[in-house]
Scaffold this active site. Sequence first.
Site, mmCIF file in Angstrom:
data_model
loop_
_atom_site.group_PDB
_atom_site.id
_atom_site.type_symbol
_atom_site.label_atom_id
_atom_site.label_comp_id
_atom_site.label_asym_id
_atom_site.label_seq_id
_atom_site.Cartn_x
_atom_site.Cartn_y
_atom_site.Cartn_z
ATOM 1 N N TRP A 179 -32.260 -31.908 22.952
ATOM 2 C CA TRP A 179 -31.090 -32.496 22.285
ATOM 3 C C TRP A 179 -31.497 -33.440 21.150
ATOM 4 O O TRP A 179 -30.918 -33.404 20.065
ATOM 5 C CB TRP A 179 -30.200 -33.176 23.317
ATOM 6 C CG TRP A 179 -28.854 -33.617 22.835
ATOM 7 C CD1 TRP A 179 -28.252 -34.802 23.140
ATOM 8 C CD2 TRP A 179 -27.918 -32.901 21.991
ATOM 9 N NE1 TRP A 179 -27.009 -34.862 22.546
ATOM 10 C CE2 TRP A 179 -26.783 -33.715 21.830
ATOM 11 C CE3 TRP A 179 -27.957 -31.662 21.352
ATOM 12 C CZ2 TRP A 179 -25.686 -33.333 21.060
ATOM 13 C CZ3 TRP A 179 -26.867 -31.268 20.580
ATOM 14 C CH2 TRP A 179 -25.743 -32.093 20.437
ATOM 15 N N GLY A 181 -19.932 -34.454 24.076
ATOM 16 C CA GLY A 181 -19.010 -33.348 23.821
ATOM 17 C C GLY A 181 -19.693 -32.008 24.048
ATOM 18 O O GLY A 181 -20.881 -31.951 24.371
ATOM 19 N N SER A 234 -21.772 -29.175 23.455
ATOM 20 C CA SER A 234 -22.792 -28.941 22.429
ATOM 21 C C SER A 234 -24.122 -28.578 23.080
ATOM 22 O O SER A 234 -24.815 -29.445 23.602
ATOM 23 C CB SER A 234 -22.970 -30.217 21.596
ATOM 24 O OG SER A 234 -23.050 -31.358 22.442
ATOM 25 N N ALA A 276 -27.929 -27.690 22.703
ATOM 26 C CA ALA A 276 -28.929 -28.029 21.694
ATOM 27 C C ALA A 276 -29.271 -26.824 20.809
ATOM 28 O O ALA A 276 -29.346 -26.949 19.579
ATOM 29 C CB ALA A 276 -30.181 -28.563 22.386
ATOM 30 N N LYS A 291 -19.032 -34.080 34.164
ATOM 31 C CA LYS A 291 -19.028 -32.622 33.914
ATOM 32 C C LYS A 291 -20.342 -31.986 34.368
ATOM 33 O O LYS A 291 -20.363 -30.812 34.768
ATOM 34 C CB LYS A 291 -18.686 -32.302 32.451
ATOM 35 C CG LYS A 291 -19.735 -32.653 31.395
ATOM 36 C CD LYS A 291 -20.779 -31.577 31.184
ATOM 37 C CE LYS A 291 -21.889 -32.066 30.273
ATOM 38 N NZ LYS A 291 -23.051 -31.167 30.224
ATOM 39 N N ASP A 299 -16.144 -30.460 27.155
ATOM 40 C CA ASP A 299 -17.503 -30.290 27.673
ATOM 41 C C ASP A 299 -17.485 -29.686 29.077
ATOM 42 O O ASP A 299 -18.391 -28.925 29.453
ATOM 43 C CB ASP A 299 -18.205 -31.652 27.683
ATOM 44 C CG ASP A 299 -19.701 -31.529 27.494
ATOM 45 O OD1 ASP A 299 -20.199 -30.398 27.403
ATOM 46 O OD2 ASP A 299 -20.373 -32.575 27.436
ATOM 47 N N THR A 351 -19.599 -26.350 29.912
ATOM 48 C CA THR A 351 -20.722 -26.423 30.862
ATOM 49 C C THR A 351 -20.439 -25.632 32.130
ATOM 50 O O THR A 351 -21.370 -25.129 32.764
ATOM 51 C CB THR A 351 -21.051 -27.891 31.171
ATOM 52 O OG1 THR A 351 -20.974 -28.641 29.967
ATOM 53 C CG2 THR A 351 -22.426 -28.039 31.722
ATOM 54 N N VAL A 400 -34.404 -31.370 31.811
ATOM 55 C CA VAL A 400 -33.675 -32.261 32.708
ATOM 56 C C VAL A 400 -32.355 -31.619 33.161
ATOM 57 O O VAL A 400 -31.678 -30.961 32.378
ATOM 58 C CB VAL A 400 -33.432 -33.621 32.006
ATOM 59 C CG1 VAL A 400 -32.514 -33.495 30.814
ATOM 60 C CG2 VAL A 400 -32.880 -34.657 32.969
ATOM 61 N N GLU A 408 -29.294 -33.243 34.594
ATOM 62 C CA GLU A 408 -28.792 -34.601 34.851
ATOM 63 C C GLU A 408 -27.894 -34.700 36.080
ATOM 64 O O GLU A 408 -27.863 -35.718 36.770
ATOM 65 C CB GLU A 408 -28.022 -35.126 33.625
ATOM 66 C CG GLU A 408 -28.879 -35.407 32.396
ATOM 67 C CD GLU A 408 -29.642 -36.729 32.485
ATOM 68 O OE1 GLU A 408 -29.889 -37.222 33.595
ATOM 69 O OE2 GLU A 408 -30.011 -37.246 31.412
HETATM 70 N N1 LIG Z 1 -29.995 -30.041 25.788
HETATM 71 C C1 LIG Z 1 -28.705 -30.099 25.473
HETATM 72 O O1 LIG Z 1 -28.084 -29.086 25.111
HETATM 73 C C2 LIG Z 1 -27.969 -31.414 25.546
HETATM 74 C C3 LIG Z 1 -26.754 -31.537 24.877
HETATM 75 C C4 LIG Z 1 -26.040 -32.738 24.975
HETATM 76 C C5 LIG Z 1 -26.582 -33.804 25.693
HETATM 77 N N2 LIG Z 1 -27.789 -33.657 26.314
HETATM 78 C C6 LIG Z 1 -28.311 -34.815 27.042
HETATM 79 O O2 LIG Z 1 -29.453 -35.321 26.369
HETATM 80 C C7 LIG Z 1 -30.336 -35.954 27.302
HETATM 81 C C8 LIG Z 1 -31.738 -35.423 27.070
HETATM 82 O O3 LIG Z 1 -31.726 -34.046 27.392
HETATM 83 P P1 LIG Z 1 -32.629 -32.975 26.644
HETATM 84 O O4 LIG Z 1 -31.992 -31.656 26.873
HETATM 85 O O5 LIG Z 1 -32.913 -33.396 25.251
HETATM 86 O O6 LIG Z 1 -34.003 -33.087 27.447
HETATM 87 P P2 LIG Z 1 -35.027 -31.897 27.767
HETATM 88 O O7 LIG Z 1 -34.699 -31.357 29.094
HETATM 89 O O8 LIG Z 1 -35.082 -30.938 26.635
HETATM 90 O O9 LIG Z 1 -36.431 -32.644 27.826
HETATM 91 C C9 LIG Z 1 -36.758 -33.606 28.781
HETATM 92 C C10 LIG Z 1 -36.899 -34.920 28.062
HETATM 93 O O10 LIG Z 1 -37.277 -35.918 28.992
HETATM 94 C C11 LIG Z 1 -38.261 -36.736 28.373
HETATM 95 N N3 LIG Z 1 -38.999 -37.479 29.380
HETATM 96 C C12 LIG Z 1 -39.674 -36.986 30.451
HETATM 97 N N4 LIG Z 1 -40.224 -38.022 31.142
HETATM 98 C C13 LIG Z 1 -39.870 -39.158 30.493
HETATM 99 C C14 LIG Z 1 -40.103 -40.542 30.726
HETATM 100 N N5 LIG Z 1 -40.826 -40.967 31.772
HETATM 101 N N6 LIG Z 1 -39.591 -41.448 29.854
HETATM 102 C C15 LIG Z 1 -38.837 -41.049 28.806
HETATM 103 N N7 LIG Z 1 -38.576 -39.755 28.533
HETATM 104 C C16 LIG Z 1 -39.098 -38.827 29.380
HETATM 105 C C17 LIG Z 1 -39.072 -35.743 27.600
HETATM 106 O O11 LIG Z 1 -39.874 -36.400 26.638
HETATM 107 C C18 LIG Z 1 -37.976 -34.923 26.966
HETATM 108 O O12 LIG Z 1 -37.476 -35.586 25.819
HETATM 109 C C19 LIG Z 1 -29.754 -35.644 28.693
HETATM 110 O O13 LIG Z 1 -29.054 -36.770 29.153
HETATM 111 C C20 LIG Z 1 -28.794 -34.496 28.450
HETATM 112 O O14 LIG Z 1 -27.717 -34.490 29.367
HETATM 113 C C21 LIG Z 1 -28.493 -32.502 26.249
HETATM 114 O O1 LIG Z 2 -27.616 -27.882 29.781
HETATM 115 P P1 LIG Z 2 -26.738 -28.974 30.310
HETATM 116 O O2 LIG Z 2 -26.056 -28.596 31.570
HETATM 117 O O3 LIG Z 2 -27.487 -30.268 30.394
HETATM 118 O O4 LIG Z 2 -25.565 -29.181 29.241
HETATM 119 C C1 LIG Z 2 -25.875 -29.435 27.909
HETATM 120 C C2 LIG Z 2 -24.749 -30.155 27.202
HETATM 121 O O5 LIG Z 2 -24.441 -31.353 27.877
HETATM 122 C C3 LIG Z 2 -23.518 -29.317 27.022
HETATM 123 O O6 LIG Z 2 -22.544 -30.036 26.291
#
Ligand SMILES: NC(=O)c1ccc[n+]([C@@H]2O[C@H](COP(=O)([O-])OP(=O)(O)OC[C@H]3O[C@@H](n4cnc5c(N)ncnc54)[C@H](O)[C@@H]3O)[C@@H](O)[C@H]2O)c1
Ligand SMILES: O=P(O)(O)OC[C@H](O)CO
Length: 331
Positions: free
Chosen positions: A13, A134, A136, A138, A189, A242, A246, A277, A279
């Site tokens: 993200w 929202g 989205s 990545a 969500k 969202d 999701t 991750v 979440e």
């Molecule tokens: N991927 C998506 O589509 C998306 C979209 C919207 C929101 N999000 C939210 O963004 C957040 C990050 O998700 P993501 O998909 O970018 O992660 P990811 O699953 O792609 O990657 C894991 C992340 O965790 C980090 N990490 C691991 N151990 C760590 C530590 N000890 N300290 C700090 N960072 C550490 C890694 O560097 C990496 O950035 C989450 O809360 C997720 O819900 C993700």
């Molecule tokens: O892959 P998820 O389940 O972490 O969802 C990614 C985003 O939060 C969707 O909006």
Amino acid sequence: MSARLGIIGAGAWGTALAQAAARAGTPSTLWAFEPEVAAAINETHENPVFLKGIKLDPAIRATNNAADLSACGAWLVVTPAQHMRASLEAFRAHLRPGTPVALCSKGIERGSLKLMSNVLGETLPHAVPAVLSGPSFAADVARGLPTAVTLACTDASAGEKLIAMIGSASFRPYLADDLIGAEIGGSVKNVLAIAAGIVEGRELGRSAHAALIARGFAEMTRLAVALGAQRETLTGLCGLGDLVLTCSSPQSRNMSCGLALGRGESLADIMAARNSVTEGVATAPAVMELAARHHVDMPICEAVAAIVSGKASVDAAINALLARPFTSESA
Ligand SMILES: NC(=O)c1ccc[n+]([C@@H]2O[C@H](COP(=O)([O-])OP(=O)(O)OC[C@H]3O[C@@H](n4cnc5c(N)ncnc54)[C@H](O)[C@@H]3O)[C@@H](O)[C@H]2O)c1
Ligand SMILES: O=P(O)(O)OC[C@H](O)CO
């Protein structure tokens, strides 16, 4: 204000948001937890660990040094929710007072039951807080597919600055002022998406899937309102929008986790096979503790929390939900 955007967290993200900013004409400094991820982004203009196969704009400069974000005019924080506090503390010395900081992670801190905006307030009290949330994925955003999100900030001019730095024809943030609503929408969500995956994995049918979204939305709204959110926020992109995304696509890590649980895999095996991750797994028990504290009934989230905590099997949790007494739809 510097026109450069600082982004904390180079997972899928954070990397996609750097790409969205580049599309909006904003150069960014993308801080990666892993030095090798920062090096790979600078050398190959790709994030091979978390967003493989997508060519990144050369205006994205990656770093592993927190001090490099001190010159940035605004920050996005995109670290997993359970690492948020430690990550923000590491950046405390580098924040200029009054910098807009948008939280882009979706989860509730275990133990403290704090929202990410509470964690930000405790660690970086001189930031201007905002929440970006929202529907989205990545990969969609990084590819430039059309996406709309909520950008919640009580300081409208800071919110507008953030939108100008990341918004484009294909990535469309809508300004709002309800941080709690945006955060509860994004956090709950994820828990409900695990339930939706279980429904799919157990082949319970499309009717059950639709019922889950509608009753899950009622749970999400009840908790948000109990915490002080505006009900309308939950009908927007960061709530219902969202939730629908999701719960409807195995592209979601949370839904795919539920799918595998529903098909009989163990949570330990599912988690061991991914580096990204999920979440909802950590947030489900936190949501239930928060709901109990505020006397909010959340039976679907409770079922997910019981499953991921090993307190109930998938079948026992489904049977317990279906055995609940009939009640009013508005209860
Ligand atoms: N991927 C998506 O589509 C998306 C979209 C919207 C929101 N999000 C939210 O963004 C957040 C990050 O998700 P993501 O998909 O970018 O992660 P990811 O699953 O792609 O990657 C894991 C992340 O965790 C980090 N990490 C691991 N151990 C760590 C530590 N000890 N300290 C700090 N960072 C550490 C890694 O560097 C990496 O950035 C989450 O809360 C997720 O819900 C993700
Ligand atoms: O892959 P998820 O389940 O972490 O969802 C990614 C985003 O939060 C969707 O909006």
